[in-house]
Design a protein around this motif. Structure first.
Motif, PDB file in Angstrom:
ATOM      1  N   PRO A 242       0.733  -1.161  -0.085  1.00 54.02           N
ATOM      2  CA  PRO A 242      -0.057   0.023  -0.175  1.00 54.02           C
ATOM      3  C   PRO A 242       0.791   1.225  -0.061  1.00 54.02           C
ATOM      4  O   PRO A 242       0.385   2.076  -0.677  1.00 54.02           O
ATOM      5  N   TRP A 243       1.744   1.220   0.711  1.00 54.40           N
ATOM      6  CA  TRP A 243       2.648   2.470   0.836  1.00 54.40           C
ATOM      7  C   TRP A 243       3.491   2.574  -0.498  1.00 54.40           C
ATOM      8  O   TRP A 243       3.953   3.630  -0.962  1.00 54.40           O
ATOM      9  N   PHE A 246       1.376   4.471  -2.630  1.00 56.29           N
ATOM     10  CA  PHE A 246       1.355   5.759  -2.514  1.00 56.29           C
ATOM     11  C   PHE A 246       2.468   6.542  -2.804  1.00 56.29           C
ATOM     12  O   PHE A 246       2.440   7.819  -3.555  1.00 56.29           O
ATOM     13  N   ARG A 267      -3.747   8.807  -1.419  1.00 55.47           N
ATOM     14  CA  ARG A 267      -4.266   8.082  -0.206  1.00 55.47           C
ATOM     15  C   ARG A 267      -5.238   7.164  -0.428  1.00 55.47           C
ATOM     16  O   ARG A 267      -5.224   5.908   0.299  1.00 55.47           O
ATOM     17  N   ARG A 270      -3.782   4.029  -1.528  1.00 52.74           N
ATOM     18  CA  ARG A 270      -3.116   3.315  -0.615  1.00 52.74           C
ATOM     19  C   ARG A 270      -3.967   2.499   0.029  1.00 52.74           C
ATOM     20  O   ARG A 270      -3.767   1.498   0.408  1.00 52.74           O
TER      21      ARG A 270
END
Length: 288
Positions: A242-243, A246, A267, A270
């Motif tokens: 997820p990061w 991002f 966001r 993410r």
């Protein structure tokens, strides 16, 4: 512009907020068909007022979903098909490119078109949220991937399934205007449903080693669809995915230059991937 021998297929359900702008830009097309799922808003009235055909689709699970059903079922007599979502608008410059492409003596079999990302009222130049997909093709030369066996309660429309093309694929330069007027709540709700579908797809790939019976080839050096599939096969195994997404959108692809909307979009991306990973974990627990 004179009428183009082309059928536009629009997948829809309760798209009254988006459909008028989409349909107003389709006058060059010889035929426009809205494939509906029994909308409860004014979608049918809007279709009629713009001279578009309306057909209803009832999903019973599995394959095909809405767009492939339309390709299999409708009597499409034009030599070309253009696939659109109700929140997409074809600008005049793209119509000119389409006309030039399909009127060539020896055109490509299909063409990639960029879905130009618009979010929270602005067109994004940065962030890497726009992507290409095969949307224009010669009738009878393309079929959607056959991936996981969705239940009848699942999304009845192709989500991230791509088209398999029998022939050469070119690309057009002018992007679609892809802008949803339903608001952020609808956008987030829709992506929550998408994450459920993608979690099932990823879990199938990790357990069976394949995305489905018929799928776009993962190829780093292929076209946009094949490269995207290659990168996803790598990403699903990377910790902190997820990061990673991002930072890809917000830093590497300069999403921060879009201001607050760029931060919000990054966001949401993410969170979307975090939800996919969480739902994959839940699926694994149920399988044990």
């Amino acid at each position: 512009m004179t009428s183009l021998s082309l059928t536009v297929l629009i997948a829809a359900k309760n798209e009254a907020a988006n459909l008028p702008k989409c349909l107003k830009a389709l006058h060059p097309a010889k035929r426009v068909v809205i494939v509906d799922s029994h909308s409860t808003d004014t979608t049918p009235d809007i279709a009629e007022s713009h001279g578009a055909e309306l057909v209803q689709f009832d999903y019973s699970g599995g394959y095909p979903k809405k767009r492939q059903w339309a390709l299999d079922t409708l009597d499409i007599k034009t030599p070309w098909v253009l696939l659109l979502d109700a929140d997409e608008v074809v600008p005049a410059a793209l119509w000119s490119e389409i006309a030039e492409a399909i009127q060539q003596p020896d055109p490509e079999t299909a063409y990639l078109i960029t879905k130009g990302f618009h979010f929270m009222g602005q067109r994004f130049t940065y962030g890497g949220f726009s992507h290409q997909a095969v949307l224009l093709f010669q009738t009878g030369t393309a079929r959607f991937e056959q991936l996981i066996d969705d239940p009848a309660s699942a999304l009845d429309m192709e989500v991230h399934e791509r088209l398999l093309v029998e022939g050469n694929v070119g690309e057009l330069d002018t992007p679609l205007i892809h802008e949803d007027y339903k608001g952020l709540e609808a956008y987030i709700d829709r992506h929550n449903k998408y994450s459920t579908w993608e979690a099932r797809l990823r879990q199938t790939y990790l357990t069976k080693g394949a995305y489905g019976e018929q799928a776009v080839e993962a190829n780093l050096f292929g076209d946009a669809q094949e490269r995207r599939r290659f990168l996803k096969k790598i990403a699903i195994r990377i910790p902190l995915e997820p990061w990673l997404w991002f930072f890809y959108h917000y830093i590497f692809r300069l999403g921060f230059l879009e201001g607050r909307p760029g931060l919000i979009a990054s966001r949401i991306r993410r969170t979307y991937i975090a939800n996919v990973r969480a739902k994959m974990y839940e699926l694994k627990q149920h399988a044990e």
